[in-house]
Write an enzyme that holds these catalytic residues in place. Structure first.
Site, PDB file in Angstrom:
ATOM      1  N   THR A  42       0.712  -1.146   0.124  1.00 38.27           N
ATOM      2  CA  THR A  42       0.226   0.097   0.077  1.00 38.27           C
ATOM      3  C   THR A  42       0.843   1.221   0.025  1.00 38.27           C
ATOM      4  O   THR A  42       0.574   2.293  -0.825  1.00 38.27           O
ATOM      5  CB  THR A  42      -0.917   0.010   1.395  1.00 38.27           C
ATOM      6  N   THR A  44       3.825   1.407  -1.041  1.00 36.76           N
ATOM      7  CA  THR A  44       4.656   1.346  -2.291  1.00 36.76           C
ATOM      8  C   THR A  44       3.725   2.130  -3.490  1.00 36.76           C
ATOM      9  O   THR A  44       4.206   2.858  -3.876  1.00 36.76           O
ATOM     10  CB  THR A  44       4.990  -0.186  -2.812  1.00 36.76           C
ATOM     11  N   ASP A  77       8.739   6.387  -0.041  1.00 37.55           N
ATOM     12  CA  ASP A  77       9.595   5.320  -0.506  1.00 37.55           C
ATOM     13  C   ASP A  77      10.302   4.207   0.238  1.00 37.55           C
ATOM     14  O   ASP A  77      10.869   3.122   0.207  1.00 37.55           O
ATOM     15  CB  ASP A  77      10.545   5.927  -1.603  1.00 37.55           C
ATOM     16  N   ASP A  80       8.322   1.406   2.975  1.00 35.75           N
ATOM     17  CA  ASP A  80       7.789  -0.105   2.764  1.00 35.75           C
ATOM     18  C   ASP A  80       8.626  -1.028   2.862  1.00 35.75           C
ATOM     19  O   ASP A  80       8.262  -2.038   3.451  1.00 35.75           O
ATOM     20  CB  ASP A  80       7.223   0.054   0.984  1.00 35.75           C
ATOM     21  N   GLY A  81       9.904  -0.757   2.779  1.00 43.95           N
ATOM     22  CA  GLY A  81      10.966  -1.985   2.960  1.00 43.95           C
ATOM     23  C   GLY A  81      11.032  -2.164   4.384  1.00 43.95           C
ATOM     24  O   GLY A  81      11.188  -3.060   5.115  1.00 43.95           O
ATOM     25  N   ARG A  85      10.198  -5.747   6.174  1.00 41.53           N
ATOM     26  CA  ARG A  85      11.153  -6.141   7.239  1.00 41.53           C
ATOM     27  C   ARG A  85      10.407  -6.606   8.641  1.00 41.53           C
ATOM     28  O   ARG A  85      10.743  -7.605   9.019  1.00 41.53           O
ATOM     29  CB  ARG A  85      12.426  -5.407   7.268  1.00 41.53           C
ATOM     30  N   ASP A  98       9.756  -3.148  -5.545  1.00 41.63           N
ATOM     31  CA  ASP A  98       9.890  -1.739  -5.262  1.00 41.63           C
ATOM     32  C   ASP A  98      10.926  -0.933  -6.354  1.00 41.63           C
ATOM     33  O   ASP A  98      10.667   0.223  -6.585  1.00 41.63           O
ATOM     34  CB  ASP A  98      10.772  -1.742  -3.819  1.00 41.63           C
ATOM     35  N   ASP A 102       9.957   2.359  -8.364  1.00 39.35           N
ATOM     36  CA  ASP A 102      10.892   3.591  -8.101  1.00 39.35           C
ATOM     37  C   ASP A 102      11.363   3.887  -9.634  1.00 39.35           C
ATOM     38  O   ASP A 102      11.178   5.252  -9.877  1.00 39.35           O
ATOM     39  CB  ASP A 102      12.240   3.005  -7.523  1.00 39.35           C
TER      40      ASP A 102
END
Length: 213
Positions: A42, A44, A77, A80-81, A85, A98, A102
């Site tokens: 979401t 992202t 941005d 999301d990562g 994790r 991702d 980008d």
């Protein structure tokens, strides 16, 4: 001999260093968003949509609103990562998605700028913006293609974070009436992004020679 033998220790990129330095900020924010029931994908898509809307305003010549949206979407941005994790869902496919979004985000922004410069008949800015877009895509393509062949092609003068740190403030400053800011920012990216692509090509060539291929 592997691709990395004889290359020396791998240096982390600015993006990787920033993620480590700001982990204490990103993780609490990511936990809040997860607590609200939001998913990494979401966030992202939110970043992608935000940049697309920013590109629309840039195309219309509204550099202040467009630039502010691009500026705000940068930190989004990175979330999301962190969310993936923390959920224990970080995966190669997630990193792939991702990376693809980008590239779309960057091209939306450059597309908006190109539209504006075409409409306003600014030939030099059209050329510079195209060069910046091409260099930005090539930096990522060279890395992806190199890694598919078991080479390493990270780093260089201008990775995505550096491009963001140049372009977003330049757009905002232009919106506040600092007319040369966009010219300076886009010119820097047009030159240095392509230099970065060439640096990565050179790095791959050096590794290929070490491997005898």
């Amino acid at each position: 001999m592997t691709a990395n033998e004889g290359v020396g220790p791998t240096r982390r990129t600015l993006s990787e260093n920033m993620r480590v330095r700001f982990k204490g900020v990103l993780d609490p924010l990511a936990r809040v968003l997860l607590g609200l029931g939001l998913m990494p994908n979401t966030i992202t898509l939110t970043g992608l949509a935000g940049n697309a809307i920013g590109a629309y305003f840039l195309a219309r010549g509204n550099f202040l609103v467009g630039g502010l949206l691009v500026l705000v979407m940068g930190p989004v941005d990175a979330l999301d990562g962190a969310m993936a994790r923390l959920r224990g869902e970080a995966s190669d496919f997630g990193a792939f998605v991702d990376s693809v979004t980008d590239r779309y985000s960057e091209l939306f922004i450059y597309g908006g700028l190109l539209t504006h410069f075409v409409v306003t008949q600014q030939t030099s800015m059209i050329v510079l913006t195209f060069a910046a877009a091409a260099g930005s895509v090539l930096v990522s393509y060279v890395k992806a293609r190199a890694e598919s062949l078991q080479f390493e092609a990270k780093g260089g003068m201008l990775t995505r974070l550096e491009r963001y740190l140049i372009l977003a403030p330049a757009l905002v400053l232009t919106g506040f009436g600092v007319a040369p800011a966009a010219l300076v920012g886009i010119t820097l990216i047009a030159v240095l992004a392509n230099v970065t692509a060439l640096q990565r090509i050179r790095a791959v060539r050096q590794q290929a020679r070490r491997r005898g291929v």
